[in-house]
Design a protein around this motif. Structure first.
Motif, short mmCIF file in Angstrom:
data_model
loop_
_atom_site.label_atom_id
_atom_site.label_comp_id
_atom_site.label_asym_id
_atom_site.label_seq_id
_atom_site.Cartn_x
_atom_site.Cartn_y
_atom_site.Cartn_z
N VAL A 1 105.08 -10.86 0.54
CA VAL A 1 104.81 -11.97 -0.39
C VAL A 1 103.59 -11.65 -1.25
CG1 VAL A 1 104.16 -14.41 -0.55
CG2 VAL A 1 105.91 -13.70 1.07
N ALA A 2 102.56 -11.09 -0.65
CA ALA A 2 101.34 -10.77 -1.39
C ALA A 2 101.59 -9.72 -2.47
CB ALA A 2 100.25 -10.29 -0.44
N ARG A 3 102.51 -8.80 -2.21
CA ARG A 3 102.80 -7.74 -3.19
C ARG A 3 103.79 -8.18 -4.27
NH1 ARG A 3 103.33 -4.63 1.55
NH2 ARG A 3 105.57 -4.72 1.27
N HIS A 4 104.62 -9.15 -3.96
CA HIS A 4 105.66 -9.59 -4.90
C HIS A 4 105.06 -10.63 -5.85
CE1 HIS A 4 109.42 -11.20 -6.43
NE2 HIS A 4 110.03 -10.15 -5.91
N VAL B 1 116.54 -16.12 -2.47
CA VAL B 1 117.47 -15.25 -3.19
C VAL B 1 116.82 -13.89 -3.47
CG1 VAL B 1 118.69 -14.97 -5.39
CG2 VAL B 1 118.69 -17.17 -4.23
N ILE B 2 115.53 -13.85 -3.69
CA ILE B 2 114.87 -12.59 -4.03
C ILE B 2 114.24 -11.91 -2.81
CG2 ILE B 2 114.43 -13.19 -6.42
CD1 ILE B 2 111.62 -14.02 -5.68
N CYS B 3 114.41 -12.51 -1.66
CA CYS B 3 113.85 -11.93 -0.44
C CYS B 3 114.86 -11.00 0.22
CB CYS B 3 113.48 -13.06 0.52
SG CYS B 3 112.72 -12.49 2.04
N PRO B 4 114.42 -9.84 0.71
CA PRO B 4 115.35 -8.94 1.41
C PRO B 4 115.89 -9.59 2.68
CG PRO B 4 113.18 -7.90 1.09
CD PRO B 4 113.07 -9.30 0.62
N ASP B 5 117.11 -9.25 3.04
CA ASP B 5 117.76 -9.84 4.21
C ASP B 5 116.92 -9.70 5.47
OD1 ASP B 5 119.89 -10.63 2.69
OD2 ASP B 5 121.19 -8.96 3.27
N LEU C 1 113.88 -9.95 5.93
CA LEU C 1 112.74 -10.88 6.00
C LEU C 1 113.13 -12.35 5.87
CD1 LEU C 1 110.16 -8.94 3.79
CD2 LEU C 1 110.25 -9.05 6.28
N LEU C 2 114.40 -12.64 5.70
CA LEU C 2 114.82 -14.02 5.45
C LEU C 2 114.38 -14.99 6.52
CD1 LEU C 2 118.35 -13.86 3.82
CD2 LEU C 2 116.26 -14.82 2.87
N GLY C 3 114.46 -14.59 7.78
CA GLY C 3 114.07 -15.47 8.87
C GLY C 3 112.58 -15.79 8.89
N ARG C 4 111.78 -14.99 8.22
CA ARG C 4 110.33 -15.17 8.20
C ARG C 4 109.83 -15.88 6.94
NH1 ARG C 4 109.51 -9.04 9.80
NH2 ARG C 4 110.42 -9.17 11.86
N LEU C 5 110.67 -15.93 5.93
CA LEU C 5 110.26 -16.58 4.67
C LEU C 5 110.71 -18.03 4.69
CD1 LEU C 5 109.01 -15.93 1.88
CD2 LEU C 5 111.32 -15.72 1.04
N ILE C 6 109.78 -18.91 4.81
CA ILE C 6 110.10 -20.33 4.91
C ILE C 6 109.95 -20.98 3.56
CG2 ILE C 6 109.44 -22.51 5.95
CD1 ILE C 6 108.48 -20.92 8.36
#
Length: 136
Positions: A4-7, A125-129, A131-136
């Motif tokens: 998240v910090a890099r994106h 939608v822009i998060c890699p699969d 990491l989906l479980g970690r991106l709330i």
């Protein structure tokens, strides 16, 4: 957190979410005190007046399709920038017919909040699969 910090977009969304949540908590905590202490509303009158928030939230939930035209990132800040100032109607509210000002302000703020939340959750939608479980 490093992803998240890099994106660029996710970093801005995280910052926007933090700021919006901070001010949303402030906006949510004040109205019931104002209506009961300053305007002398009964519990039933507070409930009736505050039900406009629910109506506004429903309107916001039904409107995101129209917001897609402006794009996800713009929908986040624009929905907030356009609707949050309607909270300024709250202090203008009074007993009787003037209570409508509180209801209108609440409905518009809630609609904008829902649109903003839908746009923010769409960041998945822009998060890699992986990491989906970690991106709330």
């Amino acid at each position: 957190m490093a992803f998240v910090a890099r994106h660029r977009l996710l970093r801005v969304i995280a910052l926007a979410t933090t700021v919006v949540n901070l001010f949303s908590v402030l906006l949510i905590s004040v109205p019931s005190e104002f209506l009961t202490r300053e305007l002398g509303f009964s519990a039933g009158a507070v409930g009736e007046t505050s039900s406009a928030t629910t109506a506004g939230g429903l309107a916001g939930a039904l409107s995101p399709v129209r917001w897609r035209a402006v794009g996800q990132a713009r929908a986040i800040w624009l929905s907030t920038a356009v609707t949050r100032p309607f909270a300024l109607l709250w202090p203008l509210a009074g007993a009787g017919p003037a209570a409508v000002l509180f209801a209108i302000g609440s409905a518009v703020v809630a609609a904008g909040g829902v649109v903003c939340n839908v746009a923010q959750v769409s960041r998945q939608v822009i998060c890699p699969d992986r990491l989906l479980g970690r991106l709330i």
